[in-house]
Design a protein around this motif. Structure first.
Motif, PDB file in Angstrom:
ATOM      1  N   TRP A 129     -14.592 -41.645 -10.590  1.00  0.00           N
ATOM      2  CA  TRP A 129     -14.898 -41.435  -9.166  1.00  0.00           C
ATOM      3  C   TRP A 129     -13.803 -42.039  -8.270  1.00  0.00           C
ATOM      4  O   TRP A 129     -13.390 -41.436  -7.292  1.00  0.00           O
ATOM      5  N   ARG A 130     -13.346 -43.238  -8.618  1.00  0.00           N
ATOM      6  CA  ARG A 130     -12.294 -43.904  -7.823  1.00  0.00           C
ATOM      7  C   ARG A 130     -11.030 -43.052  -7.795  1.00  0.00           C
ATOM      8  O   ARG A 130     -10.378 -42.916  -6.768  1.00  0.00           O
ATOM      9  N   MET A 131     -10.699 -42.532  -8.953  1.00  0.00           N
ATOM     10  CA  MET A 131      -9.473 -41.739  -9.008  1.00  0.00           C
ATOM     11  C   MET A 131      -9.606 -40.504  -8.120  1.00  0.00           C
ATOM     12  O   MET A 131      -8.712 -40.174  -7.345  1.00  0.00           O
ATOM     13  N   CYS A 186     -21.844 -40.110 -10.771  1.00  0.00           N
ATOM     14  CA  CYS A 186     -21.021 -41.277 -11.091  1.00  0.00           C
ATOM     15  C   CYS A 186     -21.412 -42.447 -10.184  1.00  0.00           C
ATOM     16  O   CYS A 186     -21.837 -42.247  -9.041  1.00  0.00           O
ATOM     17  N   GLU A 187     -21.199 -43.637 -10.703  1.00  0.00           N
ATOM     18  CA  GLU A 187     -21.462 -44.816  -9.886  1.00  0.00           C
ATOM     19  C   GLU A 187     -20.383 -44.950  -8.814  1.00  0.00           C
ATOM     20  O   GLU A 187     -19.218 -44.673  -9.078  1.00  0.00           O
ATOM     21  N   HIS A 244     -14.825 -29.534  -5.592  1.00  0.00           N
ATOM     22  CA  HIS A 244     -14.704 -29.682  -7.044  1.00  0.00           C
ATOM     23  C   HIS A 244     -14.892 -31.132  -7.455  1.00  0.00           C
ATOM     24  O   HIS A 244     -15.651 -31.440  -8.376  1.00  0.00           O
ATOM     25  N   ALA A 245     -14.209 -32.023  -6.749  1.00  0.00           N
ATOM     26  CA  ALA A 245     -14.294 -33.445  -7.068  1.00  0.00           C
ATOM     27  C   ALA A 245     -15.736 -33.931  -6.921  1.00  0.00           C
ATOM     28  O   ALA A 245     -16.236 -34.712  -7.751  1.00  0.00           O
ATOM     29  N   ALA A 261     -16.307 -44.995   3.907  1.00  0.00           N
ATOM     30  CA  ALA A 261     -14.994 -44.705   4.504  1.00  0.00           C
ATOM     31  C   ALA A 261     -14.630 -43.234   4.308  1.00  0.00           C
ATOM     32  O   ALA A 261     -14.105 -42.575   5.217  1.00  0.00           O
ATOM     33  N   LEU A 262     -14.919 -42.718   3.093  1.00  0.00           N
ATOM     34  CA  LEU A 262     -14.623 -41.302   2.823  1.00  0.00           C
ATOM     35  C   LEU A 262     -15.418 -40.402   3.758  1.00  0.00           C
ATOM     36  O   LEU A 262     -14.891 -39.428   4.291  1.00  0.00           O
TER      37      LEU A 262
END
Lengths: 304, 230
Positions: B181-183, B111-112, B103-104, B120-121
């Protein structure tokens, strides 16, 4: 990325990584704590009461030249229920009958070895089988009340053993302990044969209790009974063990699992061999994770 | 062999769990590829699997309960049913988390991004996939020697977790990517850590299945063992 980054190279490294893992878990409390398990299962002789009711060492039982049971060592804990399970013909009943010198009443049958009840070696030359059988009572598979009234069935054994107290009280107390009082209190003078099978069996338990033995042996006491009667007998077990040490032979494994504290599994490795005590441990252990494969095969019903 | 029907029911139950495990793995595989290839369409395919996994999990649970009621299992049978219920729970949870990540990925498509954090992800996702696969494989083969190593491998995930969180808290100078995106990245890090942990636990459950010992106790014995004896 490194394909196999954290596979430990040697035990020391693994030990370190385990410890850092532990720290990591403390930092990250999402993982639920796991209950610490006892490292090893305790020996049955260290059960929580810790008091040995009967101690059996090197017991062999024979029918004439045929050896039916060999080399049994068992510490029977006082005020606990010990269940004996195993396939037919593996010597459970023979063994239990050796515990109050009932085995030898069969012509040609005898036992050797050491069975102690308190300080008394029950097979010592000077020990009187009649006294032993008073101290170690027995309930048989088939209910066998005397051809007497319900009241006298219970009072008889106590009277001939020289009971001097209040017999009415003794009868009521014994019948209550056997969970039969409420059903028979208004018909105590009627014959014991007028009772149902399940009631007769509880009458036999009451009769055994009336002589106030230290140990009660039960040889498949519920095998001929309906589920409700069986349940009533099982329900008495918890009360009985407060005052007595109970040893019960049963073919019903779930019954053993439900009512006993310790379980002994008897087994014959090859046909014609004598029965042996194959495994003996806390019931919890025997029905969740027994040590020996044969025990596991038997309790899970995978025999043969 | 006696209890043939019961054995068949246990076998069926076990293969149902392994099938479910295979499906969750395939979702996990698509999730990793979607991250690696920045291909949100791959993640989108997996949206909705959660419902299916939960339904399957409920079926397995019910079957376990029926078997317990009807067959009164003990010893290894009881351990198997108990373990199946636990593993099923781990699988369903992992499936849910994987779907959350998908979903994310779909929501933040385009998104940038912060390239370091994204790398890392991806590394963490690959590690989670590997540990999950390893746990399931240990369960499938009852290979408990590997379960011990798997417990230790969990460290790697904890390390990557800290690294990723550090990158989220301290974005690089040329910007840390879109806030949205960071969140989501922070959540993804957390979900991945959970998935890896479920995989490790499946391995640990296998130790109980085979030996009747809890993994924690087995590990303690291993740590306390006398090294000179070996």
């Amino acid at each position: 990325m490194n394909e196999d980054p954290s596979r430990p190279e040697n035990p020391e490294e693994n030990r370190e990584s385990m410890e850092s893992q532990k720290k990591a878990r403390e930092r990250n409390p999402i993982t639920r704590p796991v209950r610490e398990n006892k490292g090893q299962s305790p020996k049955p002789s260290q059960g929580d009461s810790g008091v040995v009711g009967m101690s059996v060492k090197g017991l062999n039982a024979y029918y004439g030249s045929f050896k039916a049971v060999t080399d049994v060592d068992m510490e029977i804990q006082a005020n606990k229920v010990t269940a004996l399970i195993g396939p037919s013909g593996c010597g459970k009943s023979t063994y239990i009958r050796c515990l109050n010198r009932m085995h030898e009443v069969i012509s040609g049958a005898y036992a050797e070895g050491k069975v102690t009840l308190g300080d008394q070696d029950i097979y010592a030359k000077d020990s009187d089988p009649v006294v032993i059988r008073r101290r170690v009572g027995m309930v048989f598979q088939k209910p066998n009340p005397f051809s007497k009234s319900i009241y006298d069935n219970v009072a008889w054994g106590a009277k001939i053993n020289g009971f001097r107290g209040n017999v009415d009280e003794l009868v009521e107390r014994s019948l209550r302990q056997a969970a039969l009082w409420d059903e028979v209190k208004d018909r105590l003078k009627e014959s014991g044969f007028g009772l149902s099978g399940g009631q007769q069996q509880r009458l036999c338990i009451a009769r055994t209790l009336a002589v106030e033995p230290e140990v009660i042996l039960m040889d498949e006491p519920a095998s001929a009974l309906d589920p409700v009667s069986t349940q009533k007998i099982e329900d008495t077990m918890d009360d009985l063990k407060k005052s007595y040490t109970v040893v019960i032979v049963t073919h019903n494994m779930q019954q053993a699992a439900r009512i006993s504290d310790f379980t002994g599994f008897f087994y014959i490795e090859n046909q014609g061999d004598p029965g042996r005590l194959w495994e003996f441990d806390e019931t919890e252990k025997m029905f969740s994770n027994p040590e020996r494969k044969e025990t596991e095969d038997y309790v899970t019903g995978r025999f043969g | 062999m006696p209890r043939e029907t019961f054995q068949q029911e246990l076998d069926t139950l076990l293969s149902d769990v392994l099938d479910l495990g295979g499906e969750v793995e395939s979702t996990l595989e698509n999730m990793v590829r979607a991250m690696e290839e920045r291909e949100a369409a791959l993640a989108e395919k997996e949206l909705g699997v959660d419902m299916r996994y939960k339904a399957r999990g409920a079926e397995i649970d019910e079957e376990c309960m029926i078997l317990q009621a009807r067959q009164a299992p003990v010893a290894r049978d009881l351990r198997l049913i108990y373990t199946i219920q636990a593993v099923t729970n781990h699988l369903v949870r992992s499936g849910t988390l994987t779907e959350h990540i998908c979903h994310a990925l779909v929501d933040t498509d385009g998104c940038e991004r912060d390239v370091d954090l994204e790398a890392a992800l991806i590394e963490m996702a690959r590690t989670a996939r590997r540990l999950f696969h390893e746990g399931l494989d240990i369960f499938r083969n009852r290979d408990i020697d590997r379960a011990r190593d798997l417990q230790a491998a969990d460290d790697k995930v904890d390390l990557l977790y800290s690294e990723a969180m550090n990158l989220i808290a301290n974005p690089s100078e040329d910007g840390g990517g879109a806030p949205e995106w960071r969140m989501r990245a922070a959540l993804v890090v957390h979900y991945l850590e959970r998935i890896a942990d479920h995989g490790v636990d499946i391995g640990g459950r296998t130790v109980f299945l085979v030996t009747g010992e809890r993994i924690a106790s087995a590990m303690q014995q291993y740590i306390n063992r006398d090294l000179h004896e070996e």
